[in-house]
Write an enzyme that holds these catalytic residues in place. Structure first.
Site, PDB file in Angstrom:
ATOM      1  N   TRP A  69      -6.289  11.966   4.680  1.00  0.00           N
ATOM      2  CA  TRP A  69      -6.035  12.385   3.298  1.00  0.00           C
ATOM      3  C   TRP A  69      -4.646  11.941   2.810  1.00  0.00           C
ATOM      4  O   TRP A  69      -3.864  12.724   2.289  1.00  0.00           O
ATOM      5  CB  TRP A  69      -6.167  13.903   3.171  1.00  0.00           C
ATOM      6  CG  TRP A  69      -7.522  14.461   3.439  1.00  0.00           C
ATOM      7  CD1 TRP A  69      -8.529  13.907   4.180  1.00  0.00           C
ATOM      8  CD2 TRP A  69      -8.025  15.724   2.979  1.00  0.00           C
ATOM      9  NE1 TRP A  69      -9.619  14.743   4.217  1.00  0.00           N
ATOM     10  CE2 TRP A  69      -9.335  15.865   3.490  1.00  0.00           C
ATOM     11  CE3 TRP A  69      -7.481  16.760   2.211  1.00  0.00           C
ATOM     12  CZ2 TRP A  69     -10.130  16.980   3.243  1.00  0.00           C
ATOM     13  CZ3 TRP A  69      -8.271  17.878   1.966  1.00  0.00           C
ATOM     14  CH2 TRP A  69      -9.581  17.990   2.468  1.00  0.00           C
ATOM     15  N   TYR A 101     -16.784   2.187   6.392  1.00  0.00           N
ATOM     16  CA  TYR A 101     -15.329   2.263   6.526  1.00  0.00           C
ATOM     17  C   TYR A 101     -14.945   2.846   7.883  1.00  0.00           C
ATOM     18  O   TYR A 101     -14.154   2.261   8.634  1.00  0.00           O
ATOM     19  CB  TYR A 101     -14.741   3.109   5.396  1.00  0.00           C
ATOM     20  CG  TYR A 101     -13.301   3.496   5.622  1.00  0.00           C
ATOM     21  CD1 TYR A 101     -12.291   2.541   5.598  1.00  0.00           C
ATOM     22  CD2 TYR A 101     -12.951   4.827   5.870  1.00  0.00           C
ATOM     23  CE1 TYR A 101     -10.962   2.899   5.819  1.00  0.00           C
ATOM     24  CE2 TYR A 101     -11.634   5.193   6.087  1.00  0.00           C
ATOM     25  CZ  TYR A 101     -10.641   4.222   6.062  1.00  0.00           C
ATOM     26  OH  TYR A 101      -9.345   4.577   6.295  1.00  0.00           O
ATOM     27  N   GLY A 133       0.829  -1.199   0.000  1.00  0.00           N
ATOM     28  CA  GLY A 133       0.000   0.000   0.000  1.00  0.00           C
ATOM     29  C   GLY A 133       0.866   1.252   0.000  1.00  0.00           C
ATOM     30  O   GLY A 133       2.098   1.190  -0.044  1.00  0.00           O
TER      31      GLY A 133
END
Length: 289
Positions: A153, A127, A11
């Site tokens: 973010w 989520y 990721g």
């Protein structure tokens, strides 16, 4: 010397830790993706840790598809909650340091001042709820030397994110509409990764502690997009639009600025301003002009 396991290795954050790991020769790293550690299989997870011992676990793994989570709630819960609960029990059993990454989505997003770690959580979508449940699982198990890092973010030179999407769309179109009534702080995953590796020797607590980490400053998605185009020299006009003009399956926090005073007081690590970090990311991507 730490023997460190990083989950979610491919990721954004895991990839940045891999890149930085070369600067930490006194640490030994093992980077686990789903081919090595199937996070949805809790029995296999327990077997993995019976056969492999670590001093530190950095849990970057998560289900992060905010909109898809609304229709894949079981999978989101498996990765963001049940796996985290198992990880906390393993950390407690093996006396392993644990760093768990969480999110601004645990908050309702209606504040008018930056959120502190003690503000009540009230997630508005699947989520956020599953990430919040993961946090609660860690607090319930209460392993020593554990921190929960909430961030917001996140973007980087790896994976899919807002910066790379804007660069692509900005070259394809003359103008874009971008939401201006959602406010937070862009966070460069490289900075977050560096902060995690720096705090590892400083983690020494009897019960889990929650911290906030994002870059410094405040922006809307509109501001963020404008800065991306300005700093990369992309000639695309950005039109401010409201959230209701861009409906999505999952609701987003309208305000998710995080107060980082506790992190700065406990660890004394400088935090870069978001525009400066954006410049660094664009330079790494070869986009900075």
């Amino acid at each position: 010397m730490y023997n460190i396991l990083v989950t979610g290795a491919n990721g954004q954050l895991g990839s940045e830790i891999q890149k930085l790991s070369l600067d930490y020769p006194h640490y030994t790293f093992r980077f686990a993706d789903r081919t090595i550690l199937d996070l949805s299989d809790l029995s296999a997870t327990e077997d993995f840790f019976e056969n492999n011992r670590f001093d530190v676990i950095i849990n970057c793994a998560a289900y992060t598809a905010v909109d898809k989570a609304e229709s894949e709630s079981d999978l989101a819960d498996a990765l963001n909650h049940r796996f985290v609960s198992t990880l906390a029990k393993i950390a407690k059993q093996h006396r392993t340091k644990l760093v768990h990454i969480s999110t601004d989505y645990v908050y309702e997003g209606k504040n008018h001042r930056p959120y502190t770690e003690t503000d009540p959580t009230n997630p508005q979508g699947v989520y956020g709820k599953t990430k919040c449940d993961g946090e609660k699982a860690i607090l319930d198990v209460s392993p020593k030397n554990t921190i929960i890092l909430r961030t917001s973010w996140v973007y980087s030179g790896y994976g899919n994110n807002f910066v790379k999407t804007m660069l692509r769309l900005g070259r394809e179109r003359d103008s874009l509409g971008v939401i201006f009534d959602q406010v937070g702080t862009p966070t460069y995953a490289h900075d977050l990764a560096a902060a995690i590796l720096e705090v590892l020797p400083l983690i020494d607590n009897q019960a889990p502690e929650i911290y906030h980490y994002s870059n410094e400053g405040v922006a809307s998605w509109y501001d963020f997009a404008k800065a991306i185009f300005e700093l990369s020299g992309v000639a695309c006009h950005v039109n401010p639009i409201t959230t209701d003009q861009y409906p999505t399956p999952a609701s987003r926090p309208h305000y998710s600025v995080l107060n980082k005073s506790k992190f700065k007081a406990d660890f004394s690590i400088p935090i870069p301003y978001w525009r400066d970090s954006l410049k660094s990311c664009l330079k790494a991507l070869g986009e900075h002009q």
